[in-house]
Write a protein that holds these residues in place. Structure first.
Motif, PDB file in Angstrom:
ATOM      1  N   GLU A  20       0.795  -1.307  -0.163  1.00 12.40           N
ATOM      2  CA  GLU A  20       0.092   0.063  -0.129  1.00 12.40           C
ATOM      3  C   GLU A  20       0.937   1.124   0.105  1.00 12.40           C
ATOM      4  O   GLU A  20       1.713   1.479   0.564  1.00 12.40           O
ATOM      5  N   VAL A  21       0.397   2.310  -0.830  1.00  8.95           N
ATOM      6  CA  VAL A  21       1.030   3.485  -0.726  1.00  8.95           C
ATOM      7  C   VAL A  21      -0.045   4.489  -0.534  1.00  8.95           C
ATOM      8  O   VAL A  21      -1.088   4.552  -0.922  1.00  8.95           O
ATOM      9  N   PHE A  22       0.530   5.659   0.198  1.00  7.53           N
ATOM     10  CA  PHE A  22      -0.145   6.986   0.394  1.00  7.53           C
ATOM     11  C   PHE A  22       0.172   8.364  -0.022  1.00  7.53           C
ATOM     12  O   PHE A  22       1.483   8.214  -0.305  1.00  7.53           O
ATOM     13  N   GLY A  23      -0.700   9.088  -0.337  1.00  6.18           N
ATOM     14  CA  GLY A  23      -0.211  10.606  -0.511  1.00  6.18           C
ATOM     15  C   GLY A  23      -1.301  11.253   0.364  1.00  6.18           C
ATOM     16  O   GLY A  23      -2.386  10.948   0.528  1.00  6.18           O
ATOM     17  N   LEU A  24      -0.761  12.218   1.265  1.00  9.36           N
ATOM     18  CA  LEU A  24      -1.443  12.739   2.235  1.00  9.36           C
ATOM     19  C   LEU A  24      -1.258  14.359   2.279  1.00  9.36           C
ATOM     20  O   LEU A  24      -0.060  14.712   2.203  1.00  9.36           O
ATOM     21  N   THR A  25      -2.490  14.952   2.428  1.00  8.39           N
ATOM     22  CA  THR A  25      -2.018  16.428   2.779  1.00  8.39           C
ATOM     23  C   THR A  25      -3.269  16.757   3.925  1.00  8.39           C
ATOM     24  O   THR A  25      -4.283  16.133   3.713  1.00  8.39           O
ATOM     25  N   VAL A  26      -3.180  17.723   4.769  1.00 10.64           N
ATOM     26  CA  VAL A  26      -4.119  18.424   5.580  1.00 10.64           C
ATOM     27  C   VAL A  26      -4.076  19.811   5.299  1.00 10.64           C
ATOM     28  O   VAL A  26      -3.064  20.571   5.239  1.00 10.64           O
ATOM     29  N   ARG A  27      -5.336  20.463   4.696  1.00 14.73           N
ATOM     30  CA  ARG A  27      -5.473  21.702   4.565  1.00 14.73           C
ATOM     31  C   ARG A  27      -6.177  22.467   5.387  1.00 14.73           C
ATOM     32  O   ARG A  27      -7.213  21.600   5.977  1.00 14.73           O
ATOM     33  N   SER A  28      -6.066  23.877   5.671  1.00 21.28           N
ATOM     34  CA  SER A  28      -6.792  24.558   6.410  1.00 21.28           C
ATOM     35  C   SER A  28      -7.486  25.587   5.546  1.00 21.28           C
ATOM     36  O   SER A  28      -7.019  25.959   4.476  1.00 21.28           O
ATOM     37  N   ARG A  29      -8.700  25.706   5.938  1.00 16.84           N
ATOM     38  CA  ARG A  29      -9.461  26.972   5.206  1.00 16.84           C
ATOM     39  C   ARG A  29      -9.272  28.314   5.699  1.00 16.84           C
ATOM     40  O   ARG A  29      -9.274  28.709   6.730  1.00 16.84           O
ATOM     41  N   THR A  51     -13.682  24.350  -5.020  1.00 19.49           N
ATOM     42  CA  THR A  51     -13.162  23.308  -6.178  1.00 19.49           C
ATOM     43  C   THR A  51     -11.966  23.483  -6.431  1.00 19.49           C
ATOM     44  O   THR A  51     -11.243  22.510  -6.678  1.00 19.49           O
ATOM     45  N   LYS A  52     -11.352  24.634  -6.780  1.00 22.61           N
ATOM     46  CA  LYS A  52      -9.814  24.813  -7.256  1.00 22.61           C
ATOM     47  C   LYS A  52      -9.057  24.219  -6.117  1.00 22.61           C
ATOM     48  O   LYS A  52      -7.918  23.613  -6.589  1.00 22.61           O
ATOM     49  N   ALA A  53      -9.298  24.534  -4.811  1.00 24.06           N
ATOM     50  CA  ALA A  53      -8.360  24.009  -3.691  1.00 24.06           C
ATOM     51  C   ALA A  53      -8.620  22.114  -3.591  1.00 24.06           C
ATOM     52  O   ALA A  53      -7.479  21.870  -3.478  1.00 24.06           O
ATOM     53  N   LEU A  54      -9.717  21.694  -3.810  1.00 19.25           N
ATOM     54  CA  LEU A  54      -9.825  20.339  -4.017  1.00 19.25           C
ATOM     55  C   LEU A  54      -9.257  19.750  -5.210  1.00 19.25           C
ATOM     56  O   LEU A  54      -8.554  18.673  -4.946  1.00 19.25           O
ATOM     57  N   SER A  89     -13.092  22.028  12.657  1.00 19.20           N
ATOM     58  CA  SER A  89     -13.929  22.753  12.063  1.00 19.20           C
ATOM     59  C   SER A  89     -13.217  23.529  10.786  1.00 19.20           C
ATOM     60  O   SER A  89     -13.901  23.868   9.923  1.00 19.20           O
ATOM     61  N   ASN A  90     -11.867  23.414  10.745  1.00 17.66           N
ATOM     62  CA  ASN A  90     -11.058  24.212   9.651  1.00 17.66           C
ATOM     63  C   ASN A  90     -10.142  23.313   8.958  1.00 17.66           C
ATOM     64  O   ASN A  90      -9.490  23.966   8.019  1.00 17.66           O
ATOM     65  N   TRP A  91      -9.867  22.372   9.359  1.00 15.26           N
ATOM     66  CA  TRP A  91      -9.047  21.400   8.719  1.00 15.26           C
ATOM     67  C   TRP A  91      -9.501  20.378   7.903  1.00 15.26           C
ATOM     68  O   TRP A  91     -10.657  19.564   8.191  1.00 15.26           O
ATOM     69  N   THR A  92      -9.026  19.943   6.629  1.00 20.28           N
ATOM     70  CA  THR A  92      -9.581  18.896   5.903  1.00 20.28           C
ATOM     71  C   THR A  92      -8.300  18.010   5.500  1.00 20.28           C
ATOM     72  O   THR A  92      -7.385  18.469   5.008  1.00 20.28           O
ATOM     73  N   GLU A  93      -8.395  16.826   5.767  1.00 19.65           N
ATOM     74  CA  GLU A  93      -7.483  15.681   5.362  1.00 19.65           C
ATOM     75  C   GLU A  93      -7.992  15.143   4.036  1.00 19.65           C
ATOM     76  O   GLU A  93      -8.993  14.816   3.775  1.00 19.65           O
ATOM     77  N   ILE A  94      -6.959  15.092   2.878  1.00 20.76           N
ATOM     78  CA  ILE A  94      -7.248  14.397   1.735  1.00 20.76           C
ATOM     79  C   ILE A  94      -6.068  13.468   1.555  1.00 20.76           C
ATOM     80  O   ILE A  94      -4.824  13.890   1.640  1.00 20.76           O
ATOM     81  N   CYS A  95      -6.692  12.283   0.998  1.00 17.14           N
ATOM     82  CA  CYS A  95      -5.709  11.126   1.259  1.00 17.14           C
ATOM     83  C   CYS A  95      -5.974  10.495  -0.548  1.00 17.14           C
ATOM     84  O   CYS A  95      -7.063  10.244  -0.623  1.00 17.14           O
ATOM     85  N   ALA A  96      -4.720   9.972  -1.067  1.00 13.54           N
ATOM     86  CA  ALA A  96      -5.039   9.003  -1.976  1.00 13.54           C
ATOM     87  C   ALA A  96      -4.233   7.976  -1.705  1.00 13.54           C
ATOM     88  O   ALA A  96      -3.118   8.030  -0.920  1.00 13.54           O
ATOM     89  N   TYR A  97      -4.775   6.839  -1.944  1.00  9.35           N
ATOM     90  CA  TYR A  97      -4.069   5.591  -1.694  1.00  9.35           C
ATOM     91  C   TYR A  97      -4.267   4.376  -2.665  1.00  9.35           C
ATOM     92  O   TYR A  97      -5.261   4.440  -3.477  1.00  9.35           O
ATOM     93  N   GLY A  98      -3.312   3.331  -2.692  1.00  9.25           N
ATOM     94  CA  GLY A  98      -3.422   2.185  -3.600  1.00  9.25           C
ATOM     95  C   GLY A  98      -2.557   1.164  -3.303  1.00  9.25           C
ATOM     96  O   GLY A  98      -1.666   1.344  -2.292  1.00  9.25           O
ATOM     97  N   THR A  99      -2.193   0.536  -4.259  1.00  7.43           N
ATOM     98  CA  THR A  99      -1.250  -0.731  -4.016  1.00  7.43           C
ATOM     99  C   THR A  99      -0.248  -0.606  -5.066  1.00  7.43           C
ATOM    100  O   THR A  99      -0.587  -0.527  -6.367  1.00  7.43           O
ATOM    101  N   ALA A 100       1.013  -0.308  -4.718  1.00  7.33           N
ATOM    102  CA  ALA A 100       2.206  -0.133  -5.844  1.00  7.33           C
ATOM    103  C   ALA A 100       2.396  -1.650  -6.400  1.00  7.33           C
ATOM    104  O   ALA A 100       2.427  -2.631  -5.656  1.00  7.33           O
TER     105      ALA A 100
END
Length: 106
Positions: A20-29, A51-54, A89-100
């Motif tokens: 498994e591999v991950f890419g992760l970021t946490v963004r604040s608005r 939308t652009k931020a996402l 209330s102000n942070w969003t975690e975005i993660c992409a994951y899969g299998t290498a």
């Protein structure tokens, strides 16, 4: 790098699975964008700034996931998914994951 949401890639065979591999970021608005989004949501329509931020966040986490897959020796990623969650209330975690995996043309 080949990336598929399926468990295999048409025309290819999986020779090795690297895990498994991950890419992760946490963004604040920021306050300004939240205020503008609040006004826009009352009137209806697309929240273009959000939308652009996402889109930017998804591109970033894919890039990070690919880097991790390459570091493990992967040539492709299968079963790729996105996950998003609110952290407070102000942070969003975005993660992409899969299998290498290592693949070859069938």
């Amino acid at each position: 790098m080949l990336i598929a949401t399926t468990n295999d890639i048409a025309g290819h065979e999986i020779d090795e699975v690297y895990g498994e591999v991950f890419g992760l970021t946490v963004r604040s608005r920021n306050v300004g964008s939240q205020f503008g989004a609040g006004l826009k949501s009352m009137l209806g329509g697309e929240l273009k700034g959000m939308t652009k931020a996402l889109v930017d966040s998804r591109e970033q986490v894919i890039e990070r996931m690919v880097e991790e897959a390459q570091a493990k020796g992967g040539e492709a990623i299968v079963a790729m998914r996105f996950d998003t969650s609110e952290m407070g209330s102000n942070w969003t975690e975005i993660c992409a994951y899969g299998t290498a995996v290592k693949v070859r043309k069938a």
